[in-house]
Design a protein around this motif. Structure first.
Motif, short mmCIF file in Angstrom:
data_model
loop_
_atom_site.label_atom_id
_atom_site.label_comp_id
_atom_site.label_asym_id
_atom_site.label_seq_id
_atom_site.Cartn_x
_atom_site.Cartn_y
_atom_site.Cartn_z
N ALA A 24 0.83 -1.20 0.00
CA ALA A 24 0.00 0.00 0.00
C ALA A 24 0.87 1.26 0.00
O ALA A 24 0.59 2.23 -0.72
N LYS A 25 1.92 1.23 0.79
CA LYS A 25 2.83 2.38 0.85
C LYS A 25 3.51 2.61 -0.50
O LYS A 25 3.67 3.77 -0.95
N VAL A 26 3.93 1.53 -1.16
CA VAL A 26 4.55 1.65 -2.48
C VAL A 26 3.56 2.25 -3.48
O VAL A 26 3.92 3.10 -4.30
N GLN A 27 2.30 1.83 -3.39
CA GLN A 27 1.28 2.33 -4.31
C GLN A 27 1.07 3.84 -4.16
O GLN A 27 1.11 4.58 -5.14
N VAL A 28 0.85 4.32 -2.94
CA VAL A 28 0.58 5.74 -2.76
C VAL A 28 1.82 6.58 -3.03
O VAL A 28 1.72 7.71 -3.51
N LYS A 29 2.99 6.04 -2.74
CA LYS A 29 4.23 6.76 -3.06
C LYS A 29 4.34 6.99 -4.56
O LYS A 29 4.72 8.08 -5.02
N GLY A 30 4.01 5.96 -5.35
CA GLY A 30 4.06 6.11 -6.80
C GLY A 30 3.08 7.15 -7.31
O GLY A 30 3.37 7.91 -8.23
N GLU A 31 1.88 7.20 -6.71
CA GLU A 31 0.89 8.21 -7.10
C GLU A 31 1.41 9.61 -6.80
O GLU A 31 1.26 10.53 -7.63
N LYS A 32 2.00 9.79 -5.65
CA LYS A 32 2.50 11.12 -5.27
C LYS A 32 3.65 11.56 -6.17
O LYS A 32 3.79 12.76 -6.46
N GLU A 33 4.47 10.63 -6.61
CA GLU A 33 5.56 10.99 -7.52
C GLU A 33 5.01 11.57 -8.82
O GLU A 33 5.54 12.55 -9.35
N VAL A 34 3.93 11.00 -9.32
CA VAL A 34 3.30 11.53 -10.53
C VAL A 34 2.71 12.90 -10.26
O VAL A 34 2.86 13.84 -11.06
N LEU A 35 2.03 13.07 -9.13
CA LEU A 35 1.42 14.36 -8.79
C LEU A 35 2.48 15.44 -8.63
O LEU A 35 2.30 16.57 -9.09
N HIS A 36 3.58 15.11 -7.97
CA HIS A 36 4.66 16.10 -7.80
C HIS A 36 5.27 16.46 -9.15
O HIS A 36 5.67 17.61 -9.36
N HIS A 37 5.36 15.50 -10.05
CA HIS A 37 5.88 15.79 -11.39
C HIS A 37 5.02 16.84 -12.09
O HIS A 37 5.54 17.82 -12.65
N PHE A 38 3.70 16.66 -12.05
CA PHE A 38 2.82 17.62 -12.74
C PHE A 38 2.73 18.94 -11.99
O PHE A 38 2.52 19.99 -12.62
#
Length: 669
Positions: A574-588
């Protein structure tokens, strides 16, 4: 086959396959005869499968259903005498690693993630299918309980192979072959060999004795790995560095409210710079002028152009006609039409309207609770549109922080929340629309088609009235056009439902420069529009990040703690999943901030060039028509021309001019 290290959440059921000796490349290491495969056709041949085939029952993932039917029926009816009994005996008993079986405490680690909604939708779809089959086949509950059905669905979802057998496409469960774990890039390949009538796995590289033998489940986002297979890849990158992890962004007309609120922009930009989490104030609740209302109506017409509506989960989503990933039927869903008809039926009379709408809403709720779930969560390549109520709109992403407060209820509740409430529709036109269409699109860190569609829709949301006229009709209009969505009657159901003014009786014909839909704006319209679009993107990403209880930096630190987040544990996945989502959000978010800074620089340079040209004209005694006009606003962007003054010749410098100026500047250096 060897077990992986045990953990405290049931993941000890995970296994791995290892080479017992050195294996050269291009070696067939697995060969499973056709008679050992469980195929879709075998499920269709069972008594229950034949009933389903002869009915008009609409089920979620029918191929999966028939594999499940055979698995459950054969285990129950034939038991130990079944040919496949040894295979059944080694299948995982509980699937505790699958999110649909997680506890409420484990699900809390996904707070802020849209995956929570997908998990709930998956559970609802499975349970809907079970009820539908039980209704058709009263004997089915004796074959499988609801829990058995859920287990079988996830067994099939995580283990089936799509094959071409004797020229016919099918899906199959393949004993032993389904025990290989995932790794990219692929190290083996599999197929069905028509000549040998066997399912085969062949190595693509040499392997040492004791080395694990992997399969590739494909290039997928971690949300698909976690939802369908029960794991998330910590470094989910391809050889070329591309990361397929995605995050869904939700765009709707409510995002346009308060776009000019400088206070909100400061809060958004401050969050983006510091990386902290800020609660962003809500947008304004009404139009400041008739011009704003007119612009909103034009935007609604273009935003919904070419859309059809289908139902997903607890909302109404529109897809683009002709797109197989979204749904090709043109027109609104039957439940939405029922509500629209109730509103239209009360045209011209206030009495009885609440009762009519209440009845329509009741019908919609019944349709939601009893629908045959023929759809799953939207695919990663789709961009969908939903109708959200005024009470819930404006979140800017899916889901909002409030959506995840009661996680256990959200996951286990089999009912569907009402998205349209009676008190949002009344006889008087509302201050703002009761229903706002929103489109959801999945994006990753890539300049792919979905990213281009995202920017196109942002530009439409950021449009002024004159910009909308230009992209929608290829001209500037004095009166807002009517949309086919609204119809031509003064009491159009959609107009009254959305709280809009009566549509105009005629529409101009789009010119050759008009764009068909809100996904077609592939180039910036102007500097000011592009800056507003990037400001919207920053607002969306900020609100999305605010929905998570932890920051990206905290997630990275947590994953280093193997005691709190053991390998193969559900909470680590679960932690890996939300971390990946945040990386995309920070990119944009970084993209939006950088673009705004660059636009400001270009705007200042162009304004300085314009002022210099005006000064040279003045010194040469040349009179400039149209007055001063233009000018630099507080945002450092060349101000837009007035939509109400066609005689003003000092219009904003457009995209073509900017590109030409940049090319000229390059030529000088």
């Amino acid at each position: 086959s060897l077990p992986l290290p045990p953990s405290d959440d049931g993941s000890s059921e995970m296994r791995s396959v290892h080479a017992t000796a050195a294996i050269p490349p291009q070696t067939t290491v697995v060969s499973i005869p056709k008679r050992c495969l469980i195929t879709v056709e075998m499920g269709q041949a069972t008594p229950i499968g034949r009933k389903i085939l002869s009915s008009s029952l609409e089920l979620d993932a029918p191929k999966h259903i028939f594999l499940m039917i055979y698995l459950l029926w054969d285990r129950k009816v034939r038991g130990p005498s079944s040919f496949f009994h040894p295979y059944y005996a080694i299948l995982p008993a509980s699937l505790r690693n699958m999110p649909v079986f997680w506890t409420a405490d484990e699900l809390r680690h996904l707070r802020g993630s849209h995956l929570l909604r997908q998990i709930r939708d998956r559970i609802d779809a499975i349970d809907d299918d079970y009820r539908a089959i039980c209704s058709l086949c009263p004997e089915f509950p004796a074959v499988a309980s609801r829990d058995d059905f859920r287990w079988a669905r996830m067994i099939v979802c995580s283990r089936n192979f799509g094959l071409l057998v004797d020229g016919r496409r099918t899906s199959a469960l393949v004993p032993h072959a389904d025990m290989l774990n995932h790794r990219r890039p692929r190290e083996t390949k599999w197929t069905f060999d028509d000549e040998t009538q066997c399912f085969t796995i062949t190595t693509l590289r040499g392997m040492e004795a004791g080395e694990q033998v992997y399969d590739s489940y494909g290039q997928k986002c971690n949300h698909r790995f976690l939802l369908n297979y029960g794991f998330a890849v910590e470094d989910n990158r391809e050889v070329d560095g591309f990361c397929p992890n995605e995050v869904p962004l939700e765009l709707g007309l409510d995002l346009c409210w308060g776009l000019e609120d400088d206070g909100e922009e400061r809060a958004v930009e401050e969050e983006g710079e510091t990386g902290g989490r800020t609660t962003v104030a809500g947008a304004k609740n009404g139009w400041n002028s008739p011009e704003e209302r007119e612009c909103w109506e034009k935007k609604m017409a273009f935003w919904t152009r070419g859309e059809s509506t289908t139902q997903y989960g607890d909302g109404y989503y529109c897809g683009s006609e002709g797109n197989p990933n979204i749904g090709g039927d043109v027109g609104l869903s039957s439940s939405f039409q029922a509500l629209a008809a109730a509103v239209a039926g009360t045209a011209g009379r206030g009495e009885g309207m609440s009762a009519s709408i209440a009845g329509a809403i009741s019908a919609m709720n019944e349709a939601s609770s009893s629908r045959p779930s023929s759809t799953t969560a939207p695919s990663s390549s789709s961009n969908d549109c939903r109708m959200t109520s005024g009470a819930t709109a404006g979140a800017g992403t899916a889901p909002s922080a409030a959506t995840n407060n009661s996680i256990y209820d959200q996951i286990t509740n089999n009912g569907h929340r009402n998205i349209i409430h009676q008190n949002h529709v009344n006889t008087a036109p509302p201050t703002r629309p009761a229903i706002c269409p929103a489109k959801r699109i999945r994006v990753c860190v890539s300049n792919n088609e979905n990213t281009r569609i995202l920017f196109s829709m942002l530009r439409v949301l950021a449009c002024t009235s004159s910009e909308l006229d230009q992209i929608a009709w290829g001209t500037r209009l004095r009166d807002p056009p009517s949309s086919p969505f609204y119809g031509s009657a003064a009491n159009s159901a959609a107009h009254r439902l959305l709280g809009l003014a009566p549509p105009h009786s005629s529409s101009p014909s789009p010119s050759s420069t008009a764009l068909r839909t809100c996904r077609d704006v592939r180039h910036p319209l102007s500097l000011s529009n592009e800056r507003r679009a990037m400001r919207l993107l920053l607002r969306i990403t900020t609100r999305a990040l605010a929905a998570y209880p932890t920051t990206l930096a905290r997630d990275a630190a947590d994953l280093k703690d193997l005691r709190a987040y053991p390998r193969y544990s559900n909470r680590r996945h679960a932690k890996v999943q939300v971390k990946g989502e945040k990386e995309v959000l920070h990119h944009f978010a970084l993209w939006a901030r950088t673009a705004m800074h660059v636009i400001d620089i270009i705007g200042h340079e162009l304004e300085r060039e314009r002022r210099g040209a005006m000064l040279r004209f003045s010194e040469a005694g040349i009179l400039c028509g149209g007055g001063g006009g233009g000018g630099v606003g507080t945002e450092g962007v060349v101000a837009s021309d007035s939509a109400d003054n066609d005689d003003n010749d000092t219009r904003e410098l457009g995209y073509d001019y900017v590109i030409q100026a940049m090319e000229d500047d390059d030529d000088c250096h």
